[in-house]
Scaffold this active site. Structure first.
Site, PDB file in Angstrom:
ATOM      1  N   ASP A  12       0.758  -1.115   0.078  1.00  0.00           N
ATOM      2  CA  ASP A  12       0.014  -0.184   0.015  1.00  0.00           C
ATOM      3  C   ASP A  12       0.900   1.236  -0.004  1.00  0.00           C
ATOM      4  OD1 ASP A  12      -2.102  -1.743   0.102  1.00  0.00           O
ATOM      5  OD2 ASP A  12      -2.247  -1.716   2.459  1.00  0.00           O
ATOM      6  N   GLU A  13       2.015   1.238  -0.618  1.00  0.00           N
ATOM      7  CA  GLU A  13       2.906   2.422  -0.520  1.00  0.00           C
ATOM      8  C   GLU A  13       2.480   3.613  -1.620  1.00  0.00           C
ATOM      9  OE1 GLU A  13       3.958  -0.894  -1.269  1.00  0.00           O
ATOM     10  OE2 GLU A  13       5.394  -1.259   0.389  1.00  0.00           O
ATOM     11  N   LYS A  15       2.023   2.005  -5.038  1.00  0.00           N
ATOM     12  CA  LYS A  15       2.668   1.624  -6.256  1.00  0.00           C
ATOM     13  C   LYS A  15       1.519   1.814  -7.638  1.00  0.00           C
ATOM     14  CE  LYS A  15       2.516  -2.578  -4.406  1.00  0.00           C
ATOM     15  NZ  LYS A  15       2.176  -2.325  -2.869  1.00  0.00           N
ATOM     16  N   GLY A  39      -4.440  -4.537  -3.722  1.00  0.00           N
ATOM     17  CA  GLY A  39      -5.449  -3.308  -3.939  1.00  0.00           C
ATOM     18  C   GLY A  39      -4.562  -2.192  -4.476  1.00  0.00           C
ATOM     19  N   HIS A  40      -4.685  -1.632  -5.701  1.00  0.00           N
ATOM     20  CA  HIS A  40      -4.092  -0.876  -6.144  1.00  0.00           C
ATOM     21  C   HIS A  40      -5.134   0.360  -6.801  1.00  0.00           C
ATOM     22  CE1 HIS A  40      -0.777  -3.933  -7.387  1.00  0.00           C
ATOM     23  NE2 HIS A  40      -0.782  -3.598  -5.922  1.00  0.00           N
ATOM     24  N   GLN A 225       2.246  -6.209  -3.277  1.00  0.00           N
ATOM     25  CA  GLN A 225       2.561  -5.954  -1.776  1.00  0.00           C
ATOM     26  C   GLN A 225       3.793  -5.377  -1.515  1.00  0.00           C
ATOM     27  OE1 GLN A 225       1.493  -9.578  -3.282  1.00  0.00           O
ATOM     28  NE2 GLN A 225      -0.464  -8.759  -2.703  1.00  0.00           N
ATOM     29  N   THR A 305      -8.419  -3.520  -0.286  1.00  0.00           N
ATOM     30  CA  THR A 305      -8.862  -4.917  -0.772  1.00  0.00           C
ATOM     31  C   THR A 305      -9.901  -5.375   0.534  1.00  0.00           C
ATOM     32  OG1 THR A 305      -6.950  -5.582  -1.737  1.00  0.00           O
ATOM     33  CG2 THR A 305      -8.413  -7.464  -1.029  1.00  0.00           C
ATOM     34  N   ARG A 310      -5.313   0.276   8.629  1.00  0.00           N
ATOM     35  CA  ARG A 310      -4.018   0.174   8.361  1.00  0.00           C
ATOM     36  C   ARG A 310      -3.419   0.838   9.596  1.00  0.00           C
ATOM     37  NH1 ARG A 310      -3.860   2.650   2.337  1.00  0.00           N
ATOM     38  NH2 ARG A 310      -4.658   0.807   1.380  1.00  0.00           N
ATOM     39  N   ASP A 338       2.461  14.729   1.844  1.00  0.00           N
ATOM     40  CA  ASP A 338       1.385  15.606   2.076  1.00  0.00           C
ATOM     41  C   ASP A 338       0.628  15.293   3.364  1.00  0.00           C
ATOM     42  OD1 ASP A 338       0.670  13.543   0.166  1.00  0.00           O
ATOM     43  OD2 ASP A 338      -1.457  14.297   0.778  1.00  0.00           O
TER      44      ASP A 338
HETATM   45  P1  GDP Z   1      -0.565   0.034  -3.658  1.00  0.00           P
HETATM   46  O1  GDP Z   1      -1.233  -0.864  -3.133  1.00  0.00           O
HETATM   47  O2  GDP Z   1       0.925   0.215  -3.495  1.00  0.00           O
HETATM   48  O3  GDP Z   1      -0.948   0.539  -5.014  1.00  0.00           O
HETATM   49  O4  GDP Z   1      -1.364   1.451  -2.706  1.00  0.00           O
HETATM   50  P2  GDP Z   1      -2.868   1.510  -2.326  1.00  0.00           P
HETATM   51  O5  GDP Z   1      -3.426   2.102  -3.454  1.00  0.00           O
HETATM   52  O6  GDP Z   1      -3.318   0.218  -1.699  1.00  0.00           O
HETATM   53  O7  GDP Z   1      -2.956   2.649  -1.334  1.00  0.00           O
HETATM   54  C1  GDP Z   1      -2.047   3.903  -1.248  1.00  0.00           C
HETATM   55  C2  GDP Z   1      -3.389   4.983  -1.338  1.00  0.00           C
HETATM   56  O8  GDP Z   1      -2.695   6.125  -1.053  1.00  0.00           O
HETATM   57  C3  GDP Z   1      -4.380   5.128  -2.249  1.00  0.00           C
HETATM   58  O9  GDP Z   1      -5.423   5.115  -1.868  1.00  0.00           O
HETATM   59  C4  GDP Z   1      -3.787   6.170  -3.182  1.00  0.00           C
HETATM   60  O10 GDP Z   1      -4.695   6.795  -4.111  1.00  0.00           O
HETATM   61  C5  GDP Z   1      -3.423   7.254  -2.046  1.00  0.00           C
HETATM   62  N1  GDP Z   1      -1.985   8.004  -2.488  1.00  0.00           N
HETATM   63  C6  GDP Z   1      -1.208   7.712  -3.332  1.00  0.00           C
HETATM   64  N2  GDP Z   1      -0.233   8.598  -3.313  1.00  0.00           N
HETATM   65  C7  GDP Z   1      -0.568   9.357  -2.428  1.00  0.00           C
HETATM   66  C8  GDP Z   1      -0.185  10.767  -1.993  1.00  0.00           C
HETATM   67  O11 GDP Z   1       1.032  11.170  -2.432  1.00  0.00           O
HETATM   68  N3  GDP Z   1      -0.736  11.659  -1.159  1.00  0.00           N
HETATM   69  C9  GDP Z   1      -1.970  11.056  -0.743  1.00  0.00           C
HETATM   70  N4  GDP Z   1      -2.736  11.584   0.198  1.00  0.00           N
HETATM   71  N5  GDP Z   1      -2.536   9.796  -0.952  1.00  0.00           N
HETATM   72  C10 GDP Z   1      -1.761   9.324  -1.817  1.00  0.00           C
HETATM   73  P1  IMO Z   2      -0.763  -4.360  -2.074  1.00  0.00           P
HETATM   74  O1  IMO Z   2      -0.452  -4.678  -3.406  1.00  0.00           O
HETATM   75  C1  IMO Z   2      -0.938  -4.704   2.224  1.00  0.00           C
HETATM   76  C2  IMO Z   2      -0.937  -8.749   3.849  1.00  0.00           C
HETATM   77  C3  IMO Z   2      -2.114  -9.098   4.772  1.00  0.00           C
HETATM   78  C4  IMO Z   2      -1.522  -9.960   5.783  1.00  0.00           C
HETATM   79  C5  IMO Z   2      -0.422 -10.851   4.806  1.00  0.00           C
HETATM   80  C6  IMO Z   2      -0.642 -12.143   4.232  1.00  0.00           C
HETATM   81  O2  IMO Z   2      -2.078  -3.658  -2.101  1.00  0.00           O
HETATM   82  O3  IMO Z   2       0.279  -3.421  -1.675  1.00  0.00           O
HETATM   83  P2  IMO Z   2      -2.289 -12.766   2.039  1.00  0.00           P
HETATM   84  O4  IMO Z   2      -3.821 -12.519   2.000  1.00  0.00           O
HETATM   85  O5  IMO Z   2      -1.291 -12.141   1.004  1.00  0.00           O
HETATM   86  O6  IMO Z   2      -1.929 -14.236   2.427  1.00  0.00           O
HETATM   87  O7  IMO Z   2      -2.090 -11.870   3.484  1.00  0.00           O
HETATM   88  O8  IMO Z   2      -0.143  -9.755   3.806  1.00  0.00           O
HETATM   89  N1  IMO Z   2      -1.245  -8.048   2.442  1.00  0.00           N
HETATM   90  C7  IMO Z   2      -1.046  -6.796   2.123  1.00  0.00           C
HETATM   91  N2  IMO Z   2      -1.058  -5.809   3.031  1.00  0.00           N
HETATM   92  N3  IMO Z   2      -1.065  -4.386   0.693  1.00  0.00           N
HETATM   93  C8  IMO Z   2      -1.222  -5.578   0.105  1.00  0.00           C
HETATM   94  O9  IMO Z   2      -1.120  -5.702  -1.190  1.00  0.00           O
HETATM   95  C9  IMO Z   2      -1.434  -6.988   0.683  1.00  0.00           C
HETATM   96  N4  IMO Z   2      -1.478  -8.212   0.396  1.00  0.00           N
HETATM   97  C10 IMO Z   2      -1.168  -8.883   1.440  1.00  0.00           C
HETATM   98  O10 IMO Z   2      -2.905  -8.046   5.168  1.00  0.00           O
HETATM   99  O11 IMO Z   2      -0.965  -9.296   6.645  1.00  0.00           O
HETATM  100 MG    MG Z   3      -2.750  -1.878  -1.933  1.00  0.00          MG
END
Ligand code: GDP
Ligand code: IMO
Ligand code: MG
Length: 415
Positions: A12-13, A15, A39-40, A225, A305, A310, A338
């Site tokens: 959830d960085e 990506k 979940g992206h 991940q 997802t 978090r 931000d």
């Molecule tokens: P991923 O799994 O690495 O693709 O990340 P996720 O989409 O699950 O979670 C990142 C969340 O942060 C999403 O809701 C994005 O819309 C949001 N996001 C991404 N970059 C920024 C940012 O620079 N600032 C803020 N406020 N939100 C961001």
């Molecule tokens: P994205 O791509 C954050 C975590 C789960 C759990 C562990 C194992 O959006 O960054 P699993 O269902 O994979 O066997 O669960 O990994 N986890 C994630 N946490 N972002 C994800 O994907 C994750 N995919 C799995 O919360 O701790």
């Molecule tokens: Mg994610």
């Protein structure tokens, strides 16, 4: 040019945002591992897209988007995703799925939940069946998309697998008797129905990848991940079931180590984690005045997802440095800076004491980023990170939208 893009923390960085952004100028995006546990979120042209399986490059109609054979496919989730993109006018003409990708079957989802229930220390999995799918793959009891092309052979294989599973899982019989997940005919019919809808996208793209490499097209390898969730992480068993590090980009994709020209590591300006496991810099967030609560609220830190909260904490440079080294990161994208607006003091962990408690360095906060001009205190914060990690920050993300990104390095793709 082949750029591998990986999360450096616990997922959830951000990506999805960066893959989408760089895809605007890339020819191909290949997702190389994980399943619908990912979940992206992509926000572009005022619209929000939540992707679990489809590569985040899909919004560029000219980019070929591929799911490699190490990705595990939940056909139902994938079809829903395809349909919802189509309804929103997004073309899937350039979307390819490897026929050798394994399928997350209904019994995998059920097994995931049952195993989690039986664990004394919960992992907090997403319950999407990811662990059991990879387990079957390694055990050579998995089912790949290609196996469904011949219905007779598929039936026999499924029969054998389900019979064995029923025996192995008889310990859970009170739970599974009432469930269709182990009913041969319902699993068989349902999976073939889903498969029909996916057929147009199933094609082996290895030759296409070779051609693209030969003609020096720009390829992005999309990781899911984060590095600290890699199956080999020292935090095992609180990990996911695939290899999340950059090296995994060379598995089942047609890309080899010699093709990789850069590794872009994605990290938040702080840290979050969903599920259980070690989190040294975790902050309390049990009252509205706590710092953890403020970060969660400002960062909207709820899982894409599962919707779970978090856990939030300060940036941990000790762990981040390990991730940088393990991935061979050549440039960084620092996300969500931000979210740290309006803090009097911001901390970064630079070491641990003998009791493994974090040792922090403190920074003065800032009111606003003032995009595209950046506050001096923001510069001090990110410069410290760069110096510690010895890797340049190529992109600074200052908001969720595609255009809220600052390109900081000469090597970064022009935005
Ligand atoms: P991923 O799994 O690495 O693709 O990340 P996720 O989409 O699950 O979670 C990142 C969340 O942060 C999403 O809701 C994005 O819309 C949001 N996001 C991404 N970059 C920024 C940012 O620079 N600032 C803020 N406020 N939100 C961001
Ligand atoms: P994205 O791509 C954050 C975590 C789960 C759990 C562990 C194992 O959006 O960054 P699993 O269902 O994979 O066997 O669960 O990994 N986890 C994630 N946490 N972002 C994800 O994907 C994750 N995919 C799995 O919360 O701790
Ligand atoms: Mg994610």
């Amino acid at each position: 040019m082949t750029k591998v893009l990986v999360g450096l923390q616990w997922g959830d960085e951000g990506k999805g945002k960066i893959v989408d952004l760089l895809s605007q100028k890339s020819d191909m995006v290949i997702r190389f591992q994980g399943g619908c546990n990912a979940g992206h979120t992509v926000i572009a042209n005022g619209e929000t897209f939540k992707l679990h399986l489809i590569p985040s490059g899909i919004l560029n109609p000219n980019t070929i988007c591929i799911l490699g054979s190490e990705v595990v496919i939940d056909m139902e989730v994938l079809i829903n995703e395809i349909n919802s993109l189509k309804e929103r006018g997004i073309s899937l003409d350039n979307f390819h799925i490897s026929p050798y990708a394994h399928i997350t079957m209904p019994y995998h989802r059920l097994t995931d939940s049952l195993e989690e229930k039986s664990r004394l220390k919960k992992i907090g999995t997403t319950a999407k069946g990811i662990g059991p799918t990879y387990t079957d793959k390694v055990n050579r009891s998995g089912i790949r998309l290609i196996d469904l092309f011949d219905k007779n052979i598929y039936f026999k294989r499924l029969f054998e697998i389900i019979e064995k599973k029923k025996l192995a899982l008889s310990v859970y019989k009170d739970f599974i008797e009432s469930d269709n997940a182990f009913d041969l005919y319902s699993v068989y019919n349902e999976s073939l129905n889903l498969f029909e809808s996916l057929k147009p996208y199933i094609k082996d793209s290895t030759d296409l990848v070779y051609q693209y490499k030969k003609s020096k097209k720009s390829i992005i390898m999309e990781g899911a991940q984060g590095s600290m969730l890699d199956i080999n992480s020292t935090d095992y068993p609180f990990v996911t079931s695939s290899h999340t590090l950059s090296g995994a980009a060379c598995l089942g994709t047609g890309i080899t180590p010699m093709d990789i020209t850069s590794v872009l590591g994605i990290a938040k300006a702080y840290a979050t984690r969903v599920g259980s496991g070690n989190f040294p810099t975790e902050l309390e967030d049990n009252d509205f005045d706590s710092i953890g609560y403020k970060i969660r609220k400002e960062g909207k830190e709820f899982g894409t997802t599962t919707g779970r909260i978090r856990r939030c904490g300060w940036l941990d440079l000790v762990l981040l440095k390990k991730a940088v080294l393990a991935n061979g990161v050549t440039e960084l994208a620092l996300m969500k800076i931000d979210v740290l607006n309006d803090f009097d003091e911001i901390k970064i962990c630079v070491d641990y004491d003998k009791d493994k408690n974090p040792i922090y360095v403190s920074f003065d906060g800032w009111e606003k980023i003032n995009f595209p001009n950046i506050h001096d205190n923001v510069y001090k914060y990110i410069k410290f990170i760069e110096d510690y990690l010895e890797v340049p920050i190529a992109y600074l993300s200052v908001g969720p939208e595609r255009e809220m990104t600052i390109s900081l390095s000469k090597t970064s793709i022009e935005l």
